[in-house]
Design a protein around this motif. Structure first.
Motif, PDB file in Angstrom:
ATOM      1  N   HIS A  85       0.823  -1.209   0.000  1.00 54.40           N
ATOM      2  CA  HIS A  85       0.000   0.000   0.000  1.00 54.40           C
ATOM      3  C   HIS A  85       0.857   1.259   0.000  1.00 54.40           C
ATOM      4  O   HIS A  85       1.933   1.297   0.585  1.00 54.40           O
ATOM      5  CB  HIS A  85      -1.015   0.009   1.149  1.00 54.40           C
ATOM      6  CG  HIS A  85      -0.457   0.008   2.545  1.00 54.40           C
ATOM      7  ND1 HIS A  85      -0.343   1.157   3.290  1.00 54.40           N
ATOM      8  CD2 HIS A  85      -0.008  -0.994   3.339  1.00 54.40           C
ATOM      9  CE1 HIS A  85       0.142   0.856   4.495  1.00 54.40           C
ATOM     10  NE2 HIS A  85       0.361  -0.438   4.546  1.00 54.40           N
ATOM     11  N   ASP A 118       5.956   1.683   6.886  1.00 56.07           N
ATOM     12  CA  ASP A 118       4.551   1.253   6.703  1.00 56.07           C
ATOM     13  C   ASP A 118       3.867   2.151   5.707  1.00 56.07           C
ATOM     14  O   ASP A 118       3.251   3.123   6.077  1.00 56.07           O
ATOM     15  CB  ASP A 118       3.863   1.270   8.076  1.00 56.07           C
ATOM     16  CG  ASP A 118       2.426   0.780   8.050  1.00 56.07           C
ATOM     17  OD1 ASP A 118       1.994   0.264   7.018  1.00 56.07           O
ATOM     18  OD2 ASP A 118       1.732   0.932   9.080  1.00 56.07           O
ATOM     19  N   GLU A 152      -5.319   0.846   2.459  1.00 62.94           N
ATOM     20  CA  GLU A 152      -5.040  -0.193   3.453  1.00 62.94           C
ATOM     21  C   GLU A 152      -5.287   0.325   4.863  1.00 62.94           C
ATOM     22  O   GLU A 152      -5.825  -0.380   5.707  1.00 62.94           O
ATOM     23  CB  GLU A 152      -3.590  -0.683   3.325  1.00 62.94           C
ATOM     24  CG  GLU A 152      -3.312  -2.005   4.041  1.00 62.94           C
ATOM     25  CD  GLU A 152      -2.975  -1.838   5.523  1.00 62.94           C
ATOM     26  OE1 GLU A 152      -3.035  -2.836   6.248  1.00 62.94           O
ATOM     27  OE2 GLU A 152      -2.649  -0.703   5.955  1.00 62.94           O
ATOM     28  N   GLU A 153      -4.898   1.564   5.090  1.00 62.69           N
ATOM     29  CA  GLU A 153      -4.994   2.111   6.449  1.00 62.69           C
ATOM     30  C   GLU A 153      -6.418   2.519   6.818  1.00 62.69           C
ATOM     31  O   GLU A 153      -6.677   2.972   7.928  1.00 62.69           O
ATOM     32  CB  GLU A 153      -4.040   3.305   6.622  1.00 62.69           C
ATOM     33  CG  GLU A 153      -2.561   2.980   6.389  1.00 62.69           C
ATOM     34  CD  GLU A 153      -1.932   2.096   7.473  1.00 62.69           C
ATOM     35  OE1 GLU A 153      -2.657   1.574   8.331  1.00 62.69           O
ATOM     36  OE2 GLU A 153      -0.699   1.939   7.428  1.00 62.69           O
ATOM     37  N   ASP A 179       4.476  -5.970   4.635  1.00 61.85           N
ATOM     38  CA  ASP A 179       3.893  -4.846   5.358  1.00 61.85           C
ATOM     39  C   ASP A 179       3.934  -5.169   6.849  1.00 61.85           C
ATOM     40  O   ASP A 179       3.048  -4.810   7.605  1.00 61.85           O
ATOM     41  CB  ASP A 179       2.443  -4.627   4.866  1.00 61.85           C
ATOM     42  CG  ASP A 179       1.832  -3.345   5.407  1.00 61.85           C
ATOM     43  OD1 ASP A 179       2.589  -2.471   5.844  1.00 61.85           O
ATOM     44  OD2 ASP A 179       0.593  -3.243   5.400  1.00 61.85           O
ATOM     45  N   ARG A 327      -9.124  -6.465  18.208  1.00 63.95           N
ATOM     46  CA  ARG A 327      -8.320  -7.302  17.313  1.00 63.95           C
ATOM     47  C   ARG A 327      -8.879  -8.707  17.419  1.00 63.95           C
ATOM     48  O   ARG A 327      -9.176  -9.191  18.534  1.00 63.95           O
ATOM     49  CB  ARG A 327      -6.847  -7.281  17.730  1.00 63.95           C
ATOM     50  CG  ARG A 327      -6.179  -5.922  17.585  1.00 63.95           C
ATOM     51  CD  ARG A 327      -5.785  -5.598  16.156  1.00 63.95           C
ATOM     52  NE  ARG A 327      -5.348  -4.203  16.051  1.00 63.95           N
ATOM     53  CZ  ARG A 327      -4.902  -3.644  14.934  1.00 63.95           C
ATOM     54  NH1 ARG A 327      -4.820  -4.338  13.814  1.00 63.95           N
ATOM     55  NH2 ARG A 327      -4.535  -2.390  14.917  1.00 63.95           N
ATOM     56  N   HIS A 361     -14.446   0.169  10.244  1.00 62.13           N
ATOM     57  CA  HIS A 361     -13.957  -0.860   9.324  1.00 62.13           C
ATOM     58  C   HIS A 361     -13.769  -2.178  10.038  1.00 62.13           C
ATOM     59  O   HIS A 361     -13.726  -2.233  11.275  1.00 62.13           O
ATOM     60  CB  HIS A 361     -12.690  -0.464   8.572  1.00 62.13           C
ATOM     61  CG  HIS A 361     -11.587   0.054   9.445  1.00 62.13           C
ATOM     62  ND1 HIS A 361     -10.873  -0.737  10.285  1.00 62.13           N
ATOM     63  CD2 HIS A 361     -11.082   1.309   9.598  1.00 62.13           C
ATOM     64  CE1 HIS A 361      -9.972  -0.017  10.904  1.00 62.13           C
ATOM     65  NE2 HIS A 361     -10.075   1.237  10.528  1.00 62.13           N
ATOM     66  N   GLU A 395       1.554 -12.132  13.642  1.00 61.38           N
ATOM     67  CA  GLU A 395       1.625 -10.698  13.904  1.00 61.38           C
ATOM     68  C   GLU A 395       0.315 -10.269  14.526  1.00 61.38           C
ATOM     69  O   GLU A 395      -0.735 -10.852  14.249  1.00 61.38           O
ATOM     70  CB  GLU A 395       1.842  -9.900  12.609  1.00 61.38           C
ATOM     71  CG  GLU A 395       3.248  -9.972  12.033  1.00 61.38           C
ATOM     72  CD  GLU A 395       4.236  -9.045  12.725  1.00 61.38           C
ATOM     73  OE1 GLU A 395       3.903  -8.486  13.792  1.00 61.38           O
ATOM     74  OE2 GLU A 395       5.352  -8.886  12.198  1.00 61.38           O
ATOM     75  N   SER A 398      -3.137  -6.041  11.426  1.00 60.83           N
ATOM     76  CA  SER A 398      -4.092  -6.531  10.437  1.00 60.83           C
ATOM     77  C   SER A 398      -3.735  -5.974   9.064  1.00 60.83           C
ATOM     78  O   SER A 398      -3.306  -4.831   8.954  1.00 60.83           O
ATOM     79  CB  SER A 398      -5.503  -6.075  10.786  1.00 60.83           C
ATOM     80  OG  SER A 398      -5.756  -6.273  12.163  1.00 60.83           O
ATOM     81  N   PRO A 400      -6.106  -5.880   6.077  1.00 60.80           N
ATOM     82  CA  PRO A 400      -7.480  -6.322   5.852  1.00 60.80           C
ATOM     83  C   PRO A 400      -7.706  -7.161   4.590  1.00 60.80           C
ATOM     84  O   PRO A 400      -8.495  -8.089   4.602  1.00 60.80           O
ATOM     85  CB  PRO A 400      -8.264  -5.011   5.772  1.00 60.80           C
ATOM     86  CG  PRO A 400      -7.435  -4.007   6.473  1.00 60.80           C
ATOM     87  CD  PRO A 400      -6.015  -4.449   6.352  1.00 60.80           C
ATOM     88  N   HIS A 426       2.745   4.168  12.670  1.00 58.35           N
ATOM     89  CA  HIS A 426       1.550   4.831  13.210  1.00 58.35           C
ATOM     90  C   HIS A 426       1.883   5.843  14.311  1.00 58.35           C
ATOM     91  O   HIS A 426       0.972   6.411  14.909  1.00 58.35           O
ATOM     92  CB  HIS A 426       0.502   3.828  13.744  1.00 58.35           C
ATOM     93  CG  HIS A 426      -0.051   2.918  12.701  1.00 58.35           C
ATOM     94  ND1 HIS A 426      -1.257   2.254  12.831  1.00 58.35           N
ATOM     95  CD2 HIS A 426       0.426   2.549  11.484  1.00 58.35           C
ATOM     96  CE1 HIS A 426      -1.483   1.520  11.753  1.00 58.35           C
ATOM     97  NE2 HIS A 426      -0.467   1.666  10.919  1.00 58.35           N
TER      98      HIS A 426
END
Ligand code: BES
Ligand code: ZN
Length: 451
Positions: A85, A118, A152-153, A179, A327, A361, A395, A398, A400, A426
């Motif tokens: 991504h 990332d 993706e995020e 990723d 999660r 999401h 991991e 995620s 998705p 992040h």
């Protein structure tokens, strides 16, 4: 292979300079004001793939664009789909960055910028490795397809539709995703599991305006107080999520896997140092790695209410809101969790407030098989580039779309990451070590040969 190694040596600075170009584009997918930048990043990636000799296009969607590319077809060779991504998480809080998030710079051997690890830096390793084969190796030893997205995020909504509508075109023998990360500095990993996610915004509304907390305090419900009580009621002292039915579908960890995780060379002190904290926390009865990778969790990701300015202000805020995530692990589903949350919160809400739950999401978890010749190929490629055999990990994060990709394309999925836990993904001061960037390119180049 040595012509390739040579090429990588000679072009290392060029790769870095190009990564810097992409890092300068603030492609924050969550921020509507950045949509133009997100699109610019898509075109940058598509142009680079085209310049390397691939057919490439930017596919417009209802959301952010998808970049799709194919290398010149080589008959009789397997086809590998690279997923990555080009979008990034928001950069705030800006004041905590030592250098501006979209003005990359190198300090102490690391590239600092939002998206460095990332996923712009990791994603580009697979592009530069292909370029090396095309320019110095007489062509690629495999057929490559690139599927690089810009959502993706924020949950990969547009991509799911694209995959469903293009399964023939995307057909492949293996899917490669970078990723994630190494297990520890210098210790590469092949990841066989990702957690899923269910993400919500919860809003509690009370009076139609902020009220004086002296005149009204003690007589009506304070929305901020109501919210934090409800949120803390979602988990108990032992770290067990209190949503009804939350654990019903959870597949217990097999003893064999628990033993394998316990056997990993995990250094808890180093991990805590990387996190910058002095102690651990989590669901009782499970090891730290189990809690991080293979048990479901609940977190508050954002919490907002009332007065945020300097000094004090005595009010009962009219509303309070939070962003929360769960999660997930096999076989939990985001929909079931959402339904349980939407049923529970209004039930435990005190009188005088209204609760709203908005799903933002969701994605299911993923477990892939390690039992394939392609995993063995990846093992050899990682050992070549890192000088050490990879360990098998899960991991906690995620990605998705990977479950959809695997389901629709039915190909072996290789989750190979080059980042580190303390790359600050992040967070402010995100970074990617220059050495990891170059190792990643070498591992990727070798992977095409091994596959
Ligand atoms: N690169 C991460 C996923 C990841 C995190 C893999 C940690 C391995 C370890 C990815 O870009 C990411 O952050 N995904 C989001 C998805 C969410 C916004 C739907 C995540 O996990 O929070
Ligand atoms: Zn991310």
């Amino acid at each position: 292979m040595s012509a390739i190694e040579d090429y990588l040596q000679r072009h290392g600075d060029e790769f870095l300079a190009e990564l810097f170009e992409l890092l300068r584009i603030p492609s924050v997918s969550a921020d509507p004001d950045r949509a133009g930048d997100v699109e610019r990043a898509a075109h940058w990636v598509a142009d680079k793939l085209a310049a390397a000799g691939l057919t490439s296009e930017v596919v417009a969607t209802e959301g952010h664009p998808i970049v799709y590319a194919e290398s010149p077809h080589v008959a009789g060779r397997p086809t590998v789909l690279v997923y990555g991504h080009y979008d990034v998480q928001p950069a705030d809080p800006l004041e905590l960055w030592r250098s501006p998030p979209f003005e990359p710079e190198i300090r102490d051997g690391s590239i600092y910028a939002r998206g460095a690890t990332d996923d712009k830096g990791q994603m580009l390793t697979h592009l530069f490795s292909a370029r090396a084969w095309i320019e110095a190796g007489g062509g690629l030893p495999v057929n490559l397809k690139y599927l690089i997205e810009g959502e993706e995020e924020v949950g990969s909504e547009a991509l799911a539709g694209f995959i469903a509508a293009n399964t023939q075109r995307l057909a492949c023998d293996a899917i490669v995703v970078s990723d994630g990360g190494q297990f520890a500095p210098g210790q590469p990993a092949i990841t066989y599991g990702l957690r899923g996610i269910a993400y919500f915004e919860v809003t509690v509304r009370g009076p139609d305006r902020d009220l004086h907390s002296g005149s009204f305090g003690g007589s009506i419900t304070n929305p901020a107080l109501a919210l934090v009580r409800m949120l803390s009621g979602l988990i108990d002292e032992a770290g067990r999520v209190q949503l009804p039915g939350f654990y019903d579908e959870v597949v217990p960890l097999p003893d064999e896997e628990r033993r394998a995780l316990a056997g990993l060379p995990f250094d808890e002190r180093q991990y805590l140092e990387q996190a910058g904290v002095s102690g651990t926390w989590g669901e009782s009865g499970y090891s730290l790695l189990e809690r991080r990778w293979a048990r479901p969790t609940y977190d508050i990701c954002g919490l907002t209410s009332g007065y945020q300015g300097a000094g004090g202000k005595t009010i009962i805020p009219h509303k309070a809101s939070a962003k929360i995530s769960f999660r997930l692990v096999p076989n939990q589903s985001p929909e079931t969790v959402g339904a349980a949350l939407a049923a529970m919160l209004p039930e435990i809400a005190p009188p005088g407030v209204v609760v709203e739950v908005e799903p933002l999401h969701g994605a299911p978890s993923l477990l892939v098989s390690l039992d394939s010749p392609r995993v063995k190929a990846a093992r050899r490629a990682l050992e070549h580039a890192f000088g050490r055999a990879p360990v098998m990990t899960r991991e906690g994060g995620s990605i998705p779309i990977v479950a959809t990709l695997r389901e629709k394309l039915g190909a072996d999925t290789l989750l190979l990451g080059w980042g580190q836990d303390d790359d600050n993904a992040h967070s402010p001061n995100e970074r990617f070590s220059v050495a990891d960037f170059h190792r990643g390119i070498r591992a990727s180049a070798r992977l095409w040969a091994e596959l």
